[in-house]
Structures are given as C-alpha cells and as structure tokens.
Design a protein around this motif. Structure first.
Motif, PDB file in Angstrom:
ATOM      1  N   GLY A 263      22.746 155.483  26.960  1.00 40.42           N
ATOM      2  CA  GLY A 263      22.729 155.494  25.503  1.00 40.42           C
ATOM      3  C   GLY A 263      23.960 156.163  24.928  1.00 40.42           C
ATOM      4  O   GLY A 263      24.552 155.694  23.946  1.00 40.42           O
ATOM      5  N   GLU A 264      24.360 157.271  25.535  1.00 45.19           N
ATOM      6  CA  GLU A 264      25.542 157.986  25.070  1.00 45.19           C
ATOM      7  C   GLU A 264      26.793 157.124  25.223  1.00 45.19           C
ATOM      8  O   GLU A 264      27.657 157.083  24.336  1.00 45.19           O
ATOM      9  CB  GLU A 264      25.694 159.293  25.857  1.00 45.19           C
ATOM     10  N   LEU A 265      26.879 156.406  26.341  1.00 45.01           N
ATOM     11  CA  LEU A 265      28.061 155.584  26.575  1.00 45.01           C
ATOM     12  C   LEU A 265      28.056 154.324  25.707  1.00 45.01           C
ATOM     13  O   LEU A 265      29.122 153.797  25.377  1.00 45.01           O
ATOM     14  CB  LEU A 265      28.164 155.230  28.062  1.00 45.01           C
ATOM     15  N   CYS A 266      26.882 153.841  25.335  1.00 47.03           N
ATOM     16  CA  CYS A 266      26.820 152.741  24.364  1.00 47.03           C
ATOM     17  C   CYS A 266      27.466 153.156  23.052  1.00 47.03           C
ATOM     18  O   CYS A 266      28.243 152.405  22.449  1.00 47.03           O
ATOM     19  CB  CYS A 266      25.362 152.338  24.108  1.00 47.03           C
ATOM     20  N   PRO A 345      20.289 149.355  24.810  1.00 46.97           N
ATOM     21  CA  PRO A 345      19.199 150.239  25.184  1.00 46.97           C
ATOM     22  C   PRO A 345      19.534 151.701  24.940  1.00 46.97           C
ATOM     23  O   PRO A 345      20.648 152.151  25.132  1.00 46.97           O
ATOM     24  CB  PRO A 345      19.032 149.974  26.694  1.00 46.97           C
ATOM     25  N   ALA A 346      18.563 152.426  24.478  1.00 47.87           N
ATOM     26  CA  ALA A 346      18.623 153.881  24.313  1.00 47.87           C
ATOM     27  C   ALA A 346      19.530 154.326  23.175  1.00 47.87           C
ATOM     28  O   ALA A 346      19.741 155.517  22.990  1.00 47.87           O
ATOM     29  CB  ALA A 346      19.063 154.552  25.617  1.00 47.87           C
ATOM     30  N   VAL A 347      20.071 153.385  22.400  1.00 46.92           N
ATOM     31  CA  VAL A 347      20.924 153.812  21.289  1.00 46.92           C
ATOM     32  C   VAL A 347      20.135 154.646  20.290  1.00 46.92           C
ATOM     33  O   VAL A 347      20.610 155.676  19.799  1.00 46.92           O
ATOM     34  CB  VAL A 347      21.560 152.594  20.577  1.00 46.92           C
ATOM     35  N   ALA A 348      18.913 154.215  19.985  1.00 44.58           N
ATOM     36  CA  ALA A 348      18.129 154.958  19.007  1.00 44.58           C
ATOM     37  C   ALA A 348      17.893 156.397  19.446  1.00 44.58           C
ATOM     38  O   ALA A 348      18.030 157.341  18.662  1.00 44.58           O
ATOM     39  CB  ALA A 348      16.787 154.253  18.779  1.00 44.58           C
TER      40      ALA A 348
END
Length: 361
Positions: A263-266, A345-348
């Motif tokens: 998510g952090e890397l997105c 994924p996991a951005v939220a």
C-alpha cells in the motif's frame, strides 16, 4: 478491411546496438532478447497491429518482418527515416550516453511509445532524478558533489557508492567502506570527464548485501492521470570482494501488493508520477527499504528510498502480461483511461501513512 496499426519495435542490444561487441555480451544480449520478445509477443497477439522488429545477426527473428541497421549507420538517423513508414515506434534502449533521449527526439512525439522527452532527460541523470524527486518530498539517497556540503560524521563512517550519473544497470558501480575512498574515486572519474554520482549506500551493512541484499524495483504502468503499480520485485544484487556491484536478475512479485508495504509503495508510485508527469507506459523504479542512517531520518523504521527511475521497458516486463492476465502492450498503445484500472490494494489503509522525505539534496 480495417487498416492495421503499423508498429516498429527496436530494442537496442538485440538490434546490434553494441556493434561488433554484441555477440560477445551474452548476459546483456539475453536481457535484450528477453525484453524484445516479451513486448513482441504482446504486440503479435493484437489483431489490429502489424509489427516489424529490428534485429541483428546475433539475435535473429523469423516470426515477423524485420529490419536491420546497416553497419556503420547512426541508429537515430535510421529510425528517423523509418519512422515515417510506421504509426508508432516502440524503443527499448539505455539512458546512458543519452541514447534513449536521442532516439526519442529523432522519432518525434507523435509516433513515440513511452515516456516523453522531459522525463527521459531527467531520468537519464541520477543526480537530476534525485533532485526532482527530493523537491517533491520523495526520499532519495544522501548525495555528495564537490561543490556541495560535507556529509555528517555518521554518514562519512558508513559505506558509499560510486556510479556513472547516466549509467544503466550496475555497470561501473562500486561500493566503498567509507566516504573518503569513495570521494577520491568519484573525483578521479570526474577529472577524466566521466559524469559521476556519489551517494550514501542504502543497502544495509555490506555483509548483509553480500548475503541477500534488499534492493527492490517497482514495475509501473503509467497513464496521463495516474500510475498503476503492477508488481514489487526483488533485484538480485551481489557485491564482489572489491565492492563491484553485480546485477544477477530480478524476482517478479517478491512482495504482494495487498500488504502494508504494498500500500505504501502504491502511494509512492503516484508521487513519483506526479513529480515526473511525462512518465508513460511501462516504467521501472529502483528503490531500497532503508533505515535512517543514509537518509538522516528515524533509524527505527525502514522507508522506501528511490535510487533511480527507468523511463522504459525493463527486464521486469518479461512475463508481466501472463501474470496479470492482461496484454500490457495493448494497454500501453491504446492508453486506456485510468477508470478501467482495478483499485490499488491497501491504498485506503495506507493513505494516512507518512512517506515524507527522508533526505534532500
């Protein structure tokens, strides 16, 4: 019958870009063939595309129409002339020595597939890339230049890395155990007229780097309004006893996208795209999950530190379309709207995570 889009595919190494040395560079040639064939396979799967590729005697093609650059000819001149017969020209070439930028300018924006000239110009210099990203608050390694400020005592005591400012891969890249010998080597190269980048090593301690390393790369699909993170890959980096850095390949999907780091890397991918809005198509980003020593930040937490941006297809393109169940070349040529992309994924969950700058130039 509807007219097909005519695409010319040129991959520098497999097209004989190294000249007489091409056949003797087995590892580089294999990488070039791998990238060429991966993109070619995707293009050949498109019913509305007619593809022609540039090959050479050391890497011949038989399944599509081919063109060869005459011995002694300037590639930029050849591609400039050929471009008039094609709707799109897809080039895979190193940034070093200004090769990719020269070919981009020779072909022209109307037919060019990939990143624009400004993004290529910035990404062709590690110093310029780090300056652009740092200005956008993105973590980059602590760099030193003869006219710049001196590093802190803590930084001077740790490993430093010397590399060509416009280099590709690990060519002429060497790690030193401390600042002084690295500075001397950098100054030697600069005195010889070689553009050189000197920066604090962000790969952990040298023993760990020899054992396993922690260098990562991101594979991005960039469109006008966003970047999609396709995969997080681990680069197999080895240090020789003399500190020479050796690239041994890449492991695709080494870290899943649906985890906290993913998510952090997105989010980081979006910030890189915002800093370099001309990035388009397939883009590679090299980074390290580093502690604070090299970036003057909190050493208790590992954060992504961007090493460089590759504004073109990289070795990590190979196998991506099969893994995703998508034809990436088709998406790049058609530049489908971002609304068709699946959410990252996991951005939220990661949206409020701090990815603030760990260093500035």
């Amino acid at each position: 019958m509807e007219r097909k889009t005519k695409v010319l595919l040129y991959e520098f190494i497999s097209a004989g870009g190294l000249g007489a040395a091409t056949a003797g560079q087995a590892s580089l040639l294999a990488q070039g063939i791998g990238m060429r064939d991966a993109v070619l396979t995707d293009l050949m799967a498109m019913d509305d595309v007619q593809v022609t590729a540039v090959d050479c005697p050391a890497a011949p093609l038989h399944q599509v129409g081919t063109i060869r650059v005459p011995d002694g000819a300037q590639v930029a001149d050849v591609l400039r002339e050929l471009a008039a017969d094609f709707d799109r020209v897809w080039v895979i070439a190193p940034e070093s020595d200004g090769i990719l930028l020269q070919l981009c300018e020779a072909i022209g924006a109307a037919r060019w597939v990939g990143c624009d000239a400004d993004s290529i110009r910035v990404a062709s210099s590690k110093q310029a890339t780090c300056a652009r990203l740092a200005a956008a608050g993105i973590a980059v390694p602590w760099g030193w230049a003869p006219e710049g400020r001196s590093p802190s005592a803590a930084l001077r005591a740790g490993p430093w890395i010397v590399k060509p400012d416009d280099g590709a891969g690990a060519e002429q890249t060497r790690v030193f155990s401390g600042f002084a010998p690295a500075r001397d080597e950098a100054l030697r190269r600069i005195s010889c007229g070689q553009p050189t980048r000197l920066e604090a090593w962000v790969g952990g301690n040298l023993k760990d780097a020899r054992d396993h390393g922690d260098a990562l790369s991101l594979s991005l699909l960039c469109r006008p309004d966003r970047a999609e993170l396709l995969s997080i890959n681990r680069q197999r980096i080895v240090l020789a006893d003399d500190g020479a850095v050796q690239y041994r390949g890449v492991d695709i999907d080494a870290i899943p996208l649906d985890c906290a780091v993913g998510g952090e890397l997105c989010l980081l991918a979006q910030r890189i795209h915002a800093a370099l809005p001309g990035l388009a198509g397939f883009v590679g980003v090299d980074l390290v999950l580093a502690s604070g020593r090299e970036t003057e930040a909190d050493p208790a937490r590992s954060r992504p530190v961007v090493i460089e941006v590759n504004p073109r297809v990289t070795c990590a393109y190979v196998g991506q379309s099969v893994r995703r169940g998508r034809n990436l070349a088709a998406e790049i040529l058609n530049a489908a709207p971002a609304a068709t992309l699946a959410p990252c994924p996991a951005v939220a969950q990661a949206r409020d995570a701090a990815i603030g700058a760990l260093s500035v130039q």
